[in-house]
Motif scaffolding. Structure first.
Motif, PDB file in Angstrom:
ATOM      1  N   LEU A  46       0.829  -1.203   0.000  1.00 33.83           N
ATOM      2  CA  LEU A  46       0.000   0.000   0.000  1.00 33.83           C
ATOM      3  C   LEU A  46       0.863   1.251   0.000  1.00 33.83           C
ATOM      4  N   GLU A  47       2.008   1.185   0.680  1.00 37.55           N
ATOM      5  CA  GLU A  47       2.890   2.349   0.724  1.00 37.55           C
ATOM      6  C   GLU A  47       3.460   2.651  -0.664  1.00 37.55           C
ATOM      7  N   ASP A  48       3.905   1.615  -1.346  1.00 34.07           N
ATOM      8  CA  ASP A  48       4.441   1.798  -2.700  1.00 34.07           C
ATOM      9  C   ASP A  48       3.376   2.343  -3.642  1.00 34.07           C
ATOM     10  N   LEU A  49       2.151   1.821  -3.525  1.00 37.11           N
ATOM     11  CA  LEU A  49       1.055   2.271  -4.384  1.00 37.11           C
ATOM     12  C   LEU A  49       0.739   3.735  -4.135  1.00 37.11           C
ATOM     13  N   ALA A  50       0.732   4.134  -2.869  1.00 38.53           N
ATOM     14  CA  ALA A  50       0.413   5.518  -2.534  1.00 38.53           C
ATOM     15  C   ALA A  50       1.465   6.475  -3.105  1.00 38.53           C
ATOM     16  N   ILE A  51       2.731   6.094  -2.990  1.00 35.32           N
ATOM     17  CA  ILE A  51       3.809   6.940  -3.511  1.00 35.32           C
ATOM     18  C   ILE A  51       3.744   6.992  -5.038  1.00 35.32           C
ATOM     19  N   TRP A  52       3.452   5.846  -5.662  1.00 31.53           N
ATOM     20  CA  TRP A  52       3.284   5.790  -7.123  1.00 31.53           C
ATOM     21  C   TRP A  52       2.132   6.691  -7.563  1.00 31.53           C
ATOM     22  N   MET A  53       0.997   6.596  -6.884  1.00 31.45           N
ATOM     23  CA  MET A  53      -0.143   7.454  -7.218  1.00 31.45           C
ATOM     24  C   MET A  53       0.216   8.924  -7.045  1.00 31.45           C
ATOM     25  N   GLY A  54       0.892   9.243  -5.948  1.00 33.12           N
ATOM     26  CA  GLY A  54       1.274  10.622  -5.699  1.00 33.12           C
ATOM     27  C   GLY A  54       2.161  11.186  -6.797  1.00 33.12           C
ATOM     28  N   GLY A  55       3.064  10.349  -7.306  1.00 37.57           N
ATOM     29  CA  GLY A  55       3.936  10.787  -8.386  1.00 37.57           C
ATOM     30  C   GLY A  55       3.165  11.182  -9.632  1.00 37.57           C
ATOM     31  N   TRP A  56       2.145  10.393  -9.984  1.00 36.70           N
ATOM     32  CA  TRP A  56       1.361  10.705 -11.180  1.00 36.70           C
ATOM     33  C   TRP A  56       0.392  11.843 -10.933  1.00 36.70           C
ATOM     34  N   GLN A  57      -0.130  11.944  -9.725  1.00 38.88           N
ATOM     35  CA  GLN A  57      -1.090  13.003  -9.424  1.00 38.88           C
ATOM     36  C   GLN A  57      -0.419  14.303  -8.990  1.00 38.88           C
ATOM     37  N   GLY A  58       0.890  14.278  -8.749  1.00 37.14           N
ATOM     38  CA  GLY A  58       1.619  15.476  -8.403  1.00 37.14           C
ATOM     39  C   GLY A  58       1.380  15.970  -6.991  1.00 37.14           C
ATOM     40  N   THR A  59       1.239  15.028  -6.047  1.00 37.69           N
ATOM     41  CA  THR A  59       0.948  15.408  -4.672  1.00 37.69           C
ATOM     42  C   THR A  59       1.504  14.380  -3.705  1.00 37.69           C
ATOM     43  N   ASP A  60       1.778  14.808  -2.457  1.00 34.12           N
ATOM     44  CA  ASP A  60       2.181  13.835  -1.442  1.00 34.12           C
ATOM     45  C   ASP A  60       0.979  13.213  -0.757  1.00 34.12           C
ATOM     46  N   LYS A  61      -0.234  13.691  -1.119  1.00 32.14           N
ATOM     47  CA  LYS A  61      -1.479  13.143  -0.573  1.00 32.14           C
ATOM     48  C   LYS A  61      -2.372  12.680  -1.726  1.00 32.14           C
ATOM     49  N   PRO A  62      -2.100  11.471  -2.255  1.00 31.17           N
ATOM     50  CA  PRO A  62      -2.869  10.985  -3.411  1.00 31.17           C
ATOM     51  C   PRO A  62      -4.330  10.747  -3.057  1.00 31.17           C
ATOM     52  N   HIS A  63      -5.157  10.618  -4.088  1.00 35.14           N
ATOM     53  CA  HIS A  63      -6.592  10.456  -3.891  1.00 35.14           C
ATOM     54  C   HIS A  63      -7.176   9.518  -4.947  1.00 35.14           C
ATOM     55  N   ALA A  64      -8.249   8.884  -4.607  1.00 34.17           N
ATOM     56  CA  ALA A  64      -8.992   8.031  -5.546  1.00 34.17           C
ATOM     57  C   ALA A  64     -10.476   8.302  -5.339  1.00 34.17           C
ATOM     58  N   ASP A  65     -10.822   9.589  -5.428  1.00 35.64           N
ATOM     59  CA  ASP A  65     -12.182  10.029  -5.140  1.00 35.64           C
ATOM     60  C   ASP A  65     -13.071  10.090  -6.365  1.00 35.64           C
ATOM     61  N   ALA A  66     -12.463  10.089  -7.565  1.00 37.31           N
ATOM     62  CA  ALA A  66     -13.245  10.221  -8.796  1.00 37.31           C
ATOM     63  C   ALA A  66     -12.815   9.187  -9.818  1.00 37.31           C
ATOM     64  N   PRO A  67     -12.940   7.896  -9.489  1.00 42.14           N
ATOM     65  CA  PRO A  67     -12.546   6.868 -10.464  1.00 42.14           C
ATOM     66  C   PRO A  67     -13.527   6.807 -11.631  1.00 42.14           C
ATOM     67  N   GLN A  68     -13.006   6.443 -12.782  1.00 44.32           N
ATOM     68  CA  GLN A  68     -13.832   6.239 -13.971  1.00 44.32           C
ATOM     69  C   GLN A  68     -13.625   4.827 -14.490  1.00 44.32           C
ATOM     70  N   VAL A  69     -14.708   4.161 -14.834  1.00 41.73           N
ATOM     71  CA  VAL A  69     -14.679   2.836 -15.452  1.00 41.73           C
ATOM     72  C   VAL A  69     -15.226   2.971 -16.867  1.00 41.73           C
ATOM     73  N   LEU A  70     -14.426   2.596 -17.847  1.00 37.16           N
ATOM     74  CA  LEU A  70     -14.834   2.638 -19.247  1.00 37.16           C
ATOM     75  C   LEU A  70     -14.956   1.216 -19.785  1.00 37.16           C
ATOM     76  N   ILE A  71     -16.123   0.897 -20.329  1.00 33.81           N
ATOM     77  CA  ILE A  71     -16.348  -0.421 -20.932  1.00 33.81           C
ATOM     78  C   ILE A  71     -16.565  -0.242 -22.426  1.00 33.81           C
ATOM     79  N   PHE A  72     -15.768  -0.949 -23.227  1.00 30.55           N
ATOM     80  CA  PHE A  72     -15.881  -0.895 -24.675  1.00 30.55           C
ATOM     81  C   PHE A  72     -16.314  -2.266 -25.191  1.00 30.55           C
ATOM     82  N   ALA A  73     -17.205  -2.263 -26.158  1.00 28.43           N
ATOM     83  CA  ALA A  73     -17.708  -3.515 -26.717  1.00 28.43           C
ATOM     84  C   ALA A  73     -17.479  -3.537 -28.218  1.00 28.43           C
ATOM     85  N   GLY A  74     -17.031  -4.685 -28.723  1.00 29.12           N
ATOM     86  CA  GLY A  74     -16.809  -4.840 -30.155  1.00 29.12           C
ATOM     87  C   GLY A  74     -17.034  -6.283 -30.577  1.00 29.12           C
TER      88      GLY A  74
END
Length: 336
Positions: A46-74
Motif C-alpha cells: 500500500l505504501e508503494d502504491l500511494a507513492i506511485w499514485m502521488g507521483g502521477w497526481q503530483g501530490t504527497d497526498k494521493p486520492h482516488a475520489d473520482a474513479p472512472q470505469v470505461l467499458i468498450f464492446a466490439g
C-alpha cells in the motif's frame, strides 16, 4: 504532448513524448510516508502504491475520489472460425445489461463510487477475420483508438478500462503470441468456456494468424489482430498517460491491448498497475513479460473491467492511509 493523434505515427510520437511522474511529488510522498504513525514498511505494498499514485497526481497526498470505469464492446470476425462458446449476438445483449445496471461491473463501479461509461463500437460491423486478413484497416483502427481516447474524463483520478466482445480472448492470445512467441497453446485458454477441442481450434487460429501477420509492431499487432474494443482500451490508456491519470489494468484482454503500447515504447505503461490476475492462462505470462505484479488473485475471468474495478478499493485504501493518517508529530506519538 496531449494533442489528439490523427495517424499511427502520431500515436507513436505521443507515446515517446508522454509525461513521466512528478519526481518532487514522489520525494514528498516518500517523506510523508516516513513520518506516518506506523512502523516503516508496515503497510507493505500500500505504501508503494500511494507513492506511485502521488507521483502521477503530483501530490504527497494521493486520492482516488473520482474513479472512472470505461467499458468498450466490439464484435470479431474471427468468430467465424468457431472460437467461442457463445454467438456474437451476446455482445449486444451484454451491452444492454451494462446499460440497465445488471452486470457485475455495475455493482463494483457503484460500490467504489466510480463513474461508469459504456461504448458499443459498430457491433453490427464485426472486424475482419484475422486468419484471412487484417482485423482493421488504419482508418478503422484509428476510429476505435480515438473512441477510447475521447472517452476519458480529464477529471478522473483513477481509470479502469474493461471490455465485452465475443471472440476477444482469441484476439488477445494472438496479440500476446505475436509479441512474445513461445508455444501458441500456452497463450490460449477457454475464454467463455470452450471445451478441449475448442482450445485446440483456438490454438490453430492463433498460429494461422501469426503466419499471416508475421512479427507486427505493437500498434500493427493491435490493428491486424485486435478488435475495436481492444484498440479503444489502448486509446484510453494512452490518453490517461497524457493526463497523468493512474490506470488499473483488468484481465488478459485489457493487458494484451496495453501490451501493444508497451511494445511501441517500453515505458508506456509506467502509469498502470495490474488490478488482478485472471484465470486465463496467458494472463500470468503476459503480466510477467510486462513486469506487472497483480494486486489481486481471486480466480476471476469475467472481463468487463471487473477485477480492475475491485482493485479500486486497494488504491482507495492506499490513498486514504497516505493522505489521512497522522504523522508522529501531529499525533504526539514518539517515533523512537
Amino acid at each position: 504532448m496531449s494533442n489528439r493523434p490523427e495517424t499511427l505515427n502520431d500515436i507513436r510520437a505521443l507515446l515517446a513524448a508522454a509525461p513521466g511522474p512528478d519526481g518532487d511529488a514522489i520525494a514528498a510522498a516518500e517523506a510523508r510516508n516516513g513520518q506516518l504513525t506506523k512502523p516503516p514498511g508496515a503497510l507493505g505494498r500500500l505504501e508503494d502504491l500511494a507513492i506511485w499514485m502521488g507521483g502521477w497526481q503530483g501530490t504527497d497526498k494521493p486520492h482516488a475520489d473520482a474513479p472512472q470505469v470505461l467499458i468498450f464492446a466490439g464484435n470479431h470476425g474471427v468468430t467465424a472460425q468457431g472460437v467461442s462458446a457463445f454467438p456474437a449476438e451476446v455482445t449486444a445483449q451484454m451491452v444492454l445489461n451494462f446499460q440497465a445496471g445488471g452486470a457485475a461491473i455495475n455493482q463494483l463501479s457503484n460500490l467504489f463510487g466510480a463513474r461508469m461509461d459504456v461504448h458499443a463500437l459498430d457491433l453490427d460491423r464485426p472486424t475482419g477475420d484475422f486468419t484471412q486478413g487484417p482485423a482493421m484497416d488504419e482508418a478503422e483502427f484509428l476510429m476505435a483508438f480515438l473512441a477510447g481516447w475521447d472517452a476519458v474524463d480529464p477529471g478522473a483520478d483513477v481509470l479502469v478500462t474493461g471490455e465485452m466482445g465475443i471472440g476477444n480472448t482469441t484476439s488477445a492470445a494472438a496479440i500476446a503470441y505475436s509479441h512474445y512467441r513461445g508455444a501458441a497453446e500456452t497463450w490460449v485458454g477457454r475464454g467463455t468456456g470452450v471445451d478441449d477441442a475448442g482450445v485446440q481450434n483456438k490454438t490453430r487460429v492463433v498460429e494461422e494468424a501469426a503466419r499471416l501477420h508475421a512479427f507486427p509492431t505493437g500498434l500493427e499487432a493491435l490493428r491486424c489482430l485486435g478488435g475495436r474494443e481492444l484498440a479503444a482500451m489502448a486509446g484510453a490508456i494512452a490518453r490517461a498517460r497524457t493526463l497523468r491519470i493512474p490506470v488499473i489494468l483488468d484481465g488478459f484482454i485489457c493487458t494484451a491491448a496495453a501490451a501493444c503500447l508497451a511494445a511501441e515504447h517500453p515505458g508506456a505503461l509506467d502509469h498502470c498497475v495490474a488490478g488482478h490476475m485472471s484465470e486465463e492462462p496467458g494472463h500470468a505470462k503476459l503480466l510477467q513479460e510486462l513486469g506487472k505484479e497483480p494486486l489481486l488473485r481471486l480466480g476471476m475471468r469475467l472481463g468487463e473491467g471487473s477485477g480492475a474495478a475491485l482493485a479500486i478499493g486497494v488504491l482507495k485504501g492506499a490513498a486514504a492511509c497516505q493522505s489521512g493518517m497522522a504523522t508522529f508529530a501531529e499525533a504526539g506519538v514518539s517515533d523512537g
